[in-house]
Write a protein that holds these residues in place. Sequence first.
Motif, mmCIF file in Angstrom:
data_model
loop_
_atom_site.group_PDB
_atom_site.id
_atom_site.type_symbol
_atom_site.label_atom_id
_atom_site.label_comp_id
_atom_site.label_asym_id
_atom_site.label_seq_id
_atom_site.Cartn_x
_atom_site.Cartn_y
_atom_site.Cartn_z
ATOM 1 N N MET A 1 -15.707 9.276 7.657
ATOM 2 C CA MET A 1 -14.805 10.326 8.308
ATOM 3 C C MET A 1 -14.025 8.553 9.168
ATOM 4 S SD MET A 1 -13.037 12.846 9.706
ATOM 5 C CE MET A 1 -11.483 13.293 10.721
ATOM 6 N N ASN A 2 -14.588 8.249 9.375
ATOM 7 C CA ASN A 2 -13.328 6.828 9.899
ATOM 8 C C ASN A 2 -12.759 5.968 8.915
ATOM 9 O OD1 ASN A 2 -14.919 6.844 12.389
ATOM 10 N ND2 ASN A 2 -16.929 5.842 11.681
ATOM 11 N N ASN A 3 -13.463 5.996 7.823
ATOM 12 C CA ASN A 3 -13.313 4.695 6.504
ATOM 13 C C ASN A 3 -11.857 5.503 6.345
ATOM 14 O OD1 ASN A 3 -15.447 3.509 6.563
ATOM 15 N ND2 ASN A 3 -16.115 4.478 4.339
ATOM 16 N N SER A 4 -11.963 7.309 6.056
ATOM 17 C CA SER A 4 -10.672 8.067 6.109
ATOM 18 C C SER A 4 -9.542 7.200 6.958
ATOM 19 C CB SER A 4 -10.780 9.484 6.259
ATOM 20 O OG SER A 4 -9.472 9.966 5.978
ATOM 21 N N ASN A 5 -9.835 7.313 8.508
ATOM 22 C CA ASN A 5 -8.894 6.888 9.235
ATOM 23 C C ASN A 5 -8.211 5.804 9.502
ATOM 24 O OD1 ASN A 5 -9.153 9.360 10.997
ATOM 25 N ND2 ASN A 5 -11.339 8.730 11.401
ATOM 26 N N THR A 6 -9.289 4.664 9.116
ATOM 27 C CA THR A 6 -9.440 3.495 8.428
ATOM 28 C C THR A 6 -7.636 3.266 7.315
ATOM 29 O OG1 THR A 6 -11.232 2.780 8.702
ATOM 30 C CG2 THR A 6 -9.688 1.290 7.289
ATOM 31 N N LYS A 7 -7.966 4.154 6.408
ATOM 32 C CA LYS A 7 -6.294 3.808 4.788
ATOM 33 C C LYS A 7 -6.047 4.526 5.441
ATOM 34 C CE LYS A 7 -9.783 4.658 1.135
ATOM 35 N NZ LYS A 7 -10.067 5.163 0.075
ATOM 36 N N GLN A 8 -6.127 5.682 6.576
ATOM 37 C CA GLN A 8 -4.809 5.808 6.982
ATOM 38 C C GLN A 8 -3.483 5.399 8.346
ATOM 39 O OE1 GLN A 8 -4.662 10.194 8.662
ATOM 40 N NE2 GLN A 8 -5.732 11.044 6.748
ATOM 41 N N THR A 9 -4.354 4.255 8.957
ATOM 42 C CA THR A 9 -3.700 3.928 9.343
ATOM 43 C C THR A 9 -4.015 2.258 9.414
ATOM 44 O OG1 THR A 9 -5.588 3.305 11.491
ATOM 45 C CG2 THR A 9 -4.671 5.030 11.547
ATOM 46 N N MET A 10 -3.787 2.333 7.766
ATOM 47 C CA MET A 10 -3.969 0.787 7.236
ATOM 48 C C MET A 10 -2.029 0.435 7.326
ATOM 49 S SD MET A 10 -4.194 -1.428 3.347
ATOM 50 C CE MET A 10 -6.017 -0.072 3.513
ATOM 51 N N PRO A 11 -1.706 -0.444 7.930
ATOM 52 C CA PRO A 11 -0.229 -1.343 8.673
ATOM 53 C C PRO A 11 0.158 -1.352 6.920
ATOM 54 C CG PRO A 11 -1.531 -3.389 9.417
ATOM 55 C CD PRO A 11 -2.935 -2.326 8.336
ATOM 56 N N ALA A 12 2.021 -0.890 7.054
ATOM 57 C CA ALA A 12 2.600 -0.514 6.177
ATOM 58 C C ALA A 12 3.402 -1.584 5.189
ATOM 59 C CB ALA A 12 3.952 0.406 6.467
ATOM 60 N N TRP A 13 2.432 -2.772 6.784
ATOM 61 C CA TRP A 13 3.157 -4.528 6.126
ATOM 62 C C TRP A 13 1.943 -4.602 4.848
ATOM 63 C CZ3 TRP A 13 -0.212 -8.139 6.700
ATOM 64 C CH2 TRP A 13 -1.359 -7.990 7.350
ATOM 65 N N ALA A 14 0.529 -4.241 4.779
ATOM 66 C CA ALA A 14 -0.439 -4.870 4.110
ATOM 67 C C ALA A 14 -0.234 -4.093 2.903
ATOM 68 C CB ALA A 14 -1.704 -4.145 4.954
ATOM 69 N N ILE A 15 0.676 -2.536 2.925
ATOM 70 C CA ILE A 15 0.941 -2.528 1.848
ATOM 71 C C ILE A 15 1.526 -2.854 1.164
ATOM 72 C CG2 ILE A 15 0.938 0.177 0.822
ATOM 73 C CD1 ILE A 15 -1.707 0.395 1.349
ATOM 74 N N GLY A 16 2.534 -2.951 1.831
ATOM 75 C CA GLY A 16 3.629 -3.580 0.951
ATOM 76 C C GLY A 16 3.706 -4.950 0.253
ATOM 77 N N ILE A 17 2.490 -5.739 0.671
ATOM 78 C CA ILE A 17 1.441 -7.236 0.300
ATOM 79 C C ILE A 17 1.468 -6.880 -0.636
ATOM 80 C CG2 ILE A 17 0.534 -9.222 0.500
ATOM 81 C CD1 ILE A 17 1.118 -9.565 3.306
ATOM 82 N N LEU A 18 0.101 -5.664 -0.328
ATOM 83 C CA LEU A 18 -0.457 -5.299 -2.112
ATOM 84 C C LEU A 18 0.334 -4.948 -3.470
ATOM 85 C CD1 LEU A 18 -3.505 -4.636 -3.572
ATOM 86 C CD2 LEU A 18 -3.038 -2.436 -2.069
ATOM 87 N N SER A 19 1.427 -4.232 -3.062
ATOM 88 C CA SER A 19 2.514 -3.628 -3.851
ATOM 89 C C SER A 19 3.149 -4.918 -4.904
ATOM 90 C CB SER A 19 3.062 -3.012 -3.383
ATOM 91 O OG SER A 19 2.575 -1.529 -3.383
ATOM 92 N N ALA A 20 3.095 -6.134 -3.739
ATOM 93 C CA ALA A 20 4.077 -7.152 -4.547
ATOM 94 C C ALA A 20 3.241 -7.549 -5.757
ATOM 95 C CB ALA A 20 4.149 -7.766 -2.908
ATOM 96 N N ILE A 21 2.181 -7.672 -4.960
ATOM 97 C CA ILE A 21 1.184 -8.364 -5.316
ATOM 98 C C ILE A 21 0.846 -7.835 -7.216
ATOM 99 C CG2 ILE A 21 -1.281 -9.655 -6.276
ATOM 100 C CD1 ILE A 21 -1.245 -9.551 -2.835
ATOM 101 N N VAL A 22 0.454 -6.465 -7.534
ATOM 102 C CA VAL A 22 0.173 -5.586 -8.008
ATOM 103 C C VAL A 22 0.407 -4.663 -7.912
ATOM 104 C CG1 VAL A 22 -1.680 -4.432 -8.983
ATOM 105 C CG2 VAL A 22 -2.329 -6.754 -7.453
ATOM 106 N N TRP A 23 2.232 -4.933 -8.699
ATOM 107 C CA TRP A 23 2.222 -3.632 -9.580
ATOM 108 C C TRP A 23 2.054 -1.897 -9.170
ATOM 109 C CZ3 TRP A 23 7.834 -3.381 -12.097
ATOM 110 C CH2 TRP A 23 9.021 -4.386 -11.997
ATOM 111 N N GLY A 24 2.076 -1.660 -8.218
ATOM 112 C CA GLY A 24 1.879 0.002 -7.771
ATOM 113 C C GLY A 24 0.276 -0.587 -7.166
#
Length: 378
Positions: A1-24
């Motif tokens: 449950m904690n892992n799921s909440n961690t994924k949902q509250t991950m900062p949007a900017w961190a997701i953007g950096i990941l897509s900038a490094i690896v497409w998709g």
Amino acid sequence: MNNSNTKQTMPAWAIGILSAIVWGGGQWLNRQYLKGFLFFLIGAGSITAELITGHYNDMSAGFRLRENGGFFLKGIWGLVTLGTQPRKMGMSGLTPGDHSIVLMANGIIALFVILVLLFFYVWNIRDAVIVRRRMNESGTQQSSLQDMKKLWESMYAYIVLSPAAVLLNNPAVKFKKLWRSIYILPWAVPAMISALVFKSMFNGQFGPISQFLLDTGLTDERIYWFTDPNHTYLARILALLINLWLGFPYFMALIGGTLTTVSDSYYEAARMDGATSGQTFWKITFPIVYKATAPLLMLSFVSNFNNFGVIYFLTEGGPANPDYNFAGNTDLLITWLYKLTLDNRLYNMGAVMSIIVFLIVASFSLINLRKSKSLEEI
């Protein structure tokens, strides 16, 4: 449950950096696996195309753009330098060297593809950030198919804009002046110049289109689009498409002007009656446009019987066909008559054929005008 909440509250900017490094990559963490896979394919495909078309396995003398670069790197190098090794006349002819026109054309194509890839790259980052931000704020998640369906509904007018000048009047379409400016370009450039430009682009010997297909490995040899006697359909298809491009501004202005005369009250009444957009188009827009433009559309179709310029400056009637008398595979009646009279001095045959052409065109025009009821008094 904690892992799921961690994924949902991950900062949007961190997701953007990941897509900038690896497409998709960001889409993958957002659990939109289909979108992530499609973006990854675009990014990986562009890198693969560069590696396949280059010579990266042989860099014993160091990396040099001219010898080792692929489609993108060598294309930009050619556009900037226009070549560094001149061709010289030797005992056996021209020595191998750089062709500035080919390098410039390939560079322009490479630059255009890079701009398209840059658009997808930014879209890939922006999409991952927006989706993650929405997930963090609302706690809800949309699948890739739901997002694509929403994208289709919002971008429908743009997606189908190219085959329909009608949609330029759609309220959902933005930047209408920009689209009209793009589609009016064939009127800004003389048809003869446009035909000669297309002829150079599709030249089988040094044209950039054949060179691009050869460099990317899509073909094993150059394609002679306008002169291949074994594949005459290539010249015919290209002639039709180029003529369609040249004639688009006329039809855009014709239909666009007609649509401005349609009263909005028709559409308001249709919406009040519960009509769908498709029903509105087929029951209101199409009949009005057809009634007003059918005569001109028929006459425009007939005028292509005498469309001498496009065929003559594009293919000169070729490829040659030994089964025809003084005519090639793309000759029209008018270009055939030109060859009969000026090239072969068969004035008697040309005079007879010109009368026959007139009878055919006049009869066809009269039948279609009567069928469209264009000659009836209002």
